[in-house]
Design an enzyme around this catalytic site. Structure first.
Site, PDB file in Angstrom:
ATOM      1  N   ALA A  68       0.832  -1.216   0.000  1.00 39.66           N
ATOM      2  CA  ALA A  68       0.000   0.000   0.000  1.00 39.66           C
ATOM      3  C   ALA A  68       0.860   1.257   0.000  1.00 39.66           C
ATOM      4  O   ALA A  68       2.008   1.246   0.440  1.00 39.66           O
ATOM      5  CB  ALA A  68      -0.883   0.004   1.243  1.00 39.66           C
ATOM      6  N   ASP A  71       0.124   3.402  -4.851  1.00 42.41           N
ATOM      7  CA  ASP A  71      -1.004   3.889  -5.652  1.00 42.41           C
ATOM      8  C   ASP A  71      -2.181   4.123  -4.705  1.00 42.41           C
ATOM      9  O   ASP A  71      -3.112   3.334  -4.629  1.00 42.41           O
ATOM     10  CB  ASP A  71      -1.357   2.869  -6.741  1.00 42.41           C
ATOM     11  N   GLY A 120       1.162  11.241   5.539  1.00 39.20           N
ATOM     12  CA  GLY A 120      -0.021  11.599   6.322  1.00 39.20           C
ATOM     13  C   GLY A 120      -1.330  11.321   5.608  1.00 39.20           C
ATOM     14  O   GLY A 120      -2.270  12.121   5.667  1.00 39.20           O
ATOM     15  N   ASN A 192      -5.491  -0.456   8.117  1.00 36.14           N
ATOM     16  CA  ASN A 192      -4.214   0.152   8.469  1.00 36.14           C
ATOM     17  C   ASN A 192      -4.334   0.884   9.806  1.00 36.14           C
ATOM     18  O   ASN A 192      -4.881   1.984   9.868  1.00 36.14           O
ATOM     19  CB  ASN A 192      -3.793   1.117   7.354  1.00 36.14           C
ATOM     20  N   ASN A 197       2.085   8.344  10.761  1.00 39.40           N
ATOM     21  CA  ASN A 197       1.942   9.747  10.359  1.00 39.40           C
ATOM     22  C   ASN A 197       0.557  10.344  10.603  1.00 39.40           C
ATOM     23  O   ASN A 197       0.282  11.460  10.168  1.00 39.40           O
ATOM     24  CB  ASN A 197       2.328   9.886   8.885  1.00 39.40           C
ATOM     25  N   LYS A 236      -3.043  -4.568   9.176  1.00 42.27           N
ATOM     26  CA  LYS A 236      -1.629  -4.212   8.935  1.00 42.27           C
ATOM     27  C   LYS A 236      -1.051  -3.548  10.166  1.00 42.27           C
ATOM     28  O   LYS A 236      -1.570  -2.531  10.640  1.00 42.27           O
ATOM     29  CB  LYS A 236      -1.525  -3.277   7.733  1.00 42.27           C
ATOM     30  N   ASN A 265       4.233  -2.312   8.633  1.00 40.46           N
ATOM     31  CA  ASN A 265       4.315  -0.946   8.101  1.00 40.46           C
ATOM     32  C   ASN A 265       5.739  -0.384   8.330  1.00 40.46           C
ATOM     33  O   ASN A 265       6.626  -1.112   8.768  1.00 40.46           O
ATOM     34  CB  ASN A 265       3.256  -0.080   8.797  1.00 40.46           C
ATOM     35  N   THR A 266       5.920   0.884   8.080  1.00 43.47           N
ATOM     36  CA  THR A 266       7.230   1.526   8.283  1.00 43.47           C
ATOM     37  C   THR A 266       7.520   1.679   9.781  1.00 43.47           C
ATOM     38  O   THR A 266       6.612   1.633  10.608  1.00 43.47           O
ATOM     39  CB  THR A 266       7.228   2.921   7.643  1.00 43.47           C
ATOM     40  N   GLY A 316      11.394  -4.051   3.734  1.00 40.58           N
ATOM     41  CA  GLY A 316      12.808  -4.183   3.424  1.00 40.58           C
ATOM     42  C   GLY A 316      13.171  -5.274   2.444  1.00 40.58           C
ATOM     43  O   GLY A 316      14.342  -5.658   2.353  1.00 40.58           O
ATOM     44  N   TYR A 337       7.677  -2.186  -1.594  1.00 46.05           N
ATOM     45  CA  TYR A 337       7.425  -0.832  -2.084  1.00 46.05           C
ATOM     46  C   TYR A 337       8.762  -0.155  -2.409  1.00 46.05           C
ATOM     47  O   TYR A 337       9.070   0.165  -3.554  1.00 46.05           O
ATOM     48  CB  TYR A 337       6.642  -0.038  -1.025  1.00 46.05           C
TER      49      TYR A 337
HETATM   50  C1  LIG Z   1       6.041   6.802   0.533  1.00 44.32           C
HETATM   51  C2  LIG Z   1       5.346   5.687   1.249  1.00 44.32           C
HETATM   52  C3  LIG Z   1       3.978   5.767   1.479  1.00 44.32           C
HETATM   53  C4  LIG Z   1       3.333   4.726   2.145  1.00 44.32           C
HETATM   54  N1  LIG Z   1       1.990   4.826   2.343  1.00 44.32           N
HETATM   55  C5  LIG Z   1       1.337   3.799   2.948  1.00 44.32           C
HETATM   56  C6  LIG Z   1      -0.068   3.846   3.112  1.00 44.32           C
HETATM   57  O1  LIG Z   1      -0.742   4.774   2.679  1.00 44.32           O
HETATM   58  N2  LIG Z   1      -0.663   2.814   3.773  1.00 44.32           N
HETATM   59  C7  LIG Z   1       0.053   1.743   4.252  1.00 44.32           C
HETATM   60  O2  LIG Z   1      -0.530   0.828   4.819  1.00 44.32           O
HETATM   61  N3  LIG Z   1       1.385   1.667   4.079  1.00 44.32           N
HETATM   62  C8  LIG Z   1       2.031   2.662   3.443  1.00 44.32           C
HETATM   63  N4  LIG Z   1       3.390   2.580   3.267  1.00 44.32           N
HETATM   64  C9  LIG Z   1       4.126   1.431   3.840  1.00 44.32           C
HETATM   65  C10 LIG Z   1       4.367   0.330   2.815  1.00 44.32           C
HETATM   66  O3  LIG Z   1       3.163  -0.229   2.368  1.00 44.32           O
HETATM   67  C11 LIG Z   1       5.247  -0.789   3.430  1.00 44.32           C
HETATM   68  O4  LIG Z   1       4.543  -1.371   4.498  1.00 44.32           O
HETATM   69  C12 LIG Z   1       6.583  -0.261   3.933  1.00 44.32           C
HETATM   70  O5  LIG Z   1       7.109   0.710   3.060  1.00 44.32           O
HETATM   71  C13 LIG Z   1       7.616  -1.371   4.110  1.00 44.32           C
HETATM   72  O6  LIG Z   1       7.894  -2.015   2.885  1.00 44.32           O
HETATM   73  P1  LIG Z   1       9.191  -1.661   1.975  1.00 44.32           P
HETATM   74  O7  LIG Z   1      10.371  -1.676   2.893  1.00 44.32           O
HETATM   75  O8  LIG Z   1       9.214  -2.710   0.914  1.00 44.32           O
HETATM   76  O9  LIG Z   1       8.937  -0.315   1.421  1.00 44.32           O
HETATM   77  C14 LIG Z   1       4.059   3.602   2.606  1.00 44.32           C
HETATM   78  C15 LIG Z   1       5.436   3.529   2.350  1.00 44.32           C
HETATM   79  C16 LIG Z   1       6.086   4.548   1.684  1.00 44.32           C
HETATM   80  C17 LIG Z   1       7.562   4.438   1.426  1.00 44.32           C
END
Ligand SMILES: Cc1cc2nc3c(=O)[nH]c(=O)nc-3n(C[C@H](O)[C@H](O)[C@H](O)COP(=O)(O)O)c2cc1C
Length: 377
Positions: A68, A71, A120, A192, A197, A236, A265-266, A316, A337
């Site tokens: 997520a 997009d 956010g 979520n 944020n 999540k 998530n992050t 990651g 992502y």
């Molecule tokens: C710019 C950005 C925006 C994100 N927006 C969302 C979001 O709207 N909803 C959500 O559940 N996770 C969001 N995430 C988290 C990602 O879905 C994912 O859980 C997280 O980035 C860890 O995966 P990765 O290390 O492969 O990026 C976002 C991540 C990034 C980098």
């Protein structure tokens, strides 16, 4: 796009280099627009029978989906499936549109292949996303299966990640509104409660509030017009929970009977490897420095749920070895992502080719045999 694949790759890597010189959010907007117009081409994955897997009633040709946040508004769903993802999650969507935090709010940490974001929940709101999904062009075909083993052909799975507006007086009602609005248009819902944020959002992971939220969502789902099996509801979670919170979440998820967890998530943590001028920007860290934390958490949830709850491993994944490690730690499916931002569309092929090879090296004929392998016996 009918260009020769090598030419498409060349054009793709040039485009990636240009994008990486632009401010991150500008680059993201351009990439999304190109994907929405089908300019990123079509990269069907070669059949890899070892990678085929069944999760949440979906028969996936391989386990890798798009996480997520890439997009948020369902502007490029067809283009994203064209990159070869087995499933795509749009959102986070909130009931009302909102602008998100002031810019800059997305930062590249290139040496660590990481991002920090404090977007956010900027998104166009439920009604705009609903309209776009209703008009969306077709997705690739995939198989579905039910508990009785019946199979039928449907579109490749699309998930919607839902959230609450920042100024909401009743966050639970926001989630219910989004669930009801998006349910008919997607194949699963991801709740979520883990974005760092939106102030207070992550408190919804506390036991009593989580029980109330998930109960409301399960009741809302049950009250929707039934059309076949219920669509999966996933939660999540954040990678920054206390052991007590993690145990509570595992218990509540099993007791209430939600369909799976997305881990994770992050992170608001800043592991020591993260250096440079952006290190102390507020927001969630993603990419390589999140891998260990998210994968250890995944393993803990696999252990706590005894493999009874499908887990989607995210956080990651940069290489096939990372993806394989998540499977061995208990992931039934995967998302990424940040690696797409740094590596471009070729990441799907690279990761999957390597997972296939690693499974073969370890003597597995099927991916499902390797799920949780590191935690058995
Ligand atoms: C710019 C950005 C925006 C994100 N927006 C969302 C979001 O709207 N909803 C959500 O559940 N996770 C969001 N995430 C988290 C990602 O879905 C994912 O859980 C997280 O980035 C860890 O995966 P990765 O290390 O492969 O990026 C976002 C991540 C990034 C980098």
């Amino acid at each position: 796009m009918s260009a020769h694949p090598r030419l498409a790759d060349l054009a793709g890597s040039m485009a990636l280099r240009v994008l990486q010189r632009l401010p991150p959010e500008t680059a993201h907007g351009l990439a999304l627009r190109a994907l929405g117009r089908g300019w990123a081409g079509h990269r069907p994955q070669p059949p890899r029978p070892r990678l085929a897997t069944q999760v949440l009633g979906f028969e996936l040709p391989h386990p890798l989906g798009l996480a997520a946040g890439f997009d948020k508004n369902a502007e490029a769903v067809t283009g994203l499936f064209g990159l070869g993802f087995a499933f795509v999650e749009i959102g986070t969507v909130t009931p009302r549109p909102q602008a998100g935090n002031p810019r800059p709010r997305l930062f590249r940490l290139r040496p660590q292949q990481a991002l920090i974001n404090r977007m956010g929940f900027n998104n166009h709101g439920l009604e705009a996303v609903r309209a776009r999904l209703a008009a969306q062009s077709p997705r690739p075909a995939a198989l579905r299966a039910d508990h009785q083993g019946r199979r039928w052909e449907a579109a490749a799975p699309l998930g919607a990640n839902i959230g609450a507006n920042r100024d909401s007086a009743d966050p639970v009602a926001d989630y219910v509104t989004c669930l009801c609005g998006l349910y008919p248009l997607v194949d699963y819902i991801a709740v979520n409660v883990s974005s760092p944020n939106t102030p207070g959002l992550r408190d919804l992971q506390r036991r009593d509030r989580l029980e109330a939220l998930l109960t409301a969502l399960l009741e809302a789902r049950a009250a929707l017009p039934a059309g076949g099996a219920a669509k999966p509801l996933l939660l999540k979670i954040a990678p920054d929970l206390t052991p007590e919170d993690e145990a509570d979440i595992a218990e509540v998820a099993l007791a209430l009977g939600i369909d799976g967890l997305i881990v994770s998530n992050t992170t608001i943590a800043r592991p020591d490897v993260v250096t440079g001028s952006h290190r102390d920007e507020a927001g969630g860290l993603s990419g390589t420095p999140l891998f260990l934390r998210a994968t250890e958490q995944l393993a803990r949830f696999y252990r706590m749920t005894g493999g009874r709850l499908p887990l989607i491993g995210v956080g990651g994944i940069t290489t096939g070895a990372d993806a394989y490690a998540k499977i061995r730690a208990g992931a039934a499916a995967l998302q990424l992502y940040t690696a797409l931002i740094y590596q471009g569309p070729g990441v799907v092929e690279r990761v999957l080719g390597e997972v296939d090879r690693l499974l073969a090296e370890d003597g597995y004929d099927r991916l499902s045999e390797a799920i949780g392998a590191d935690l058995r016996g």
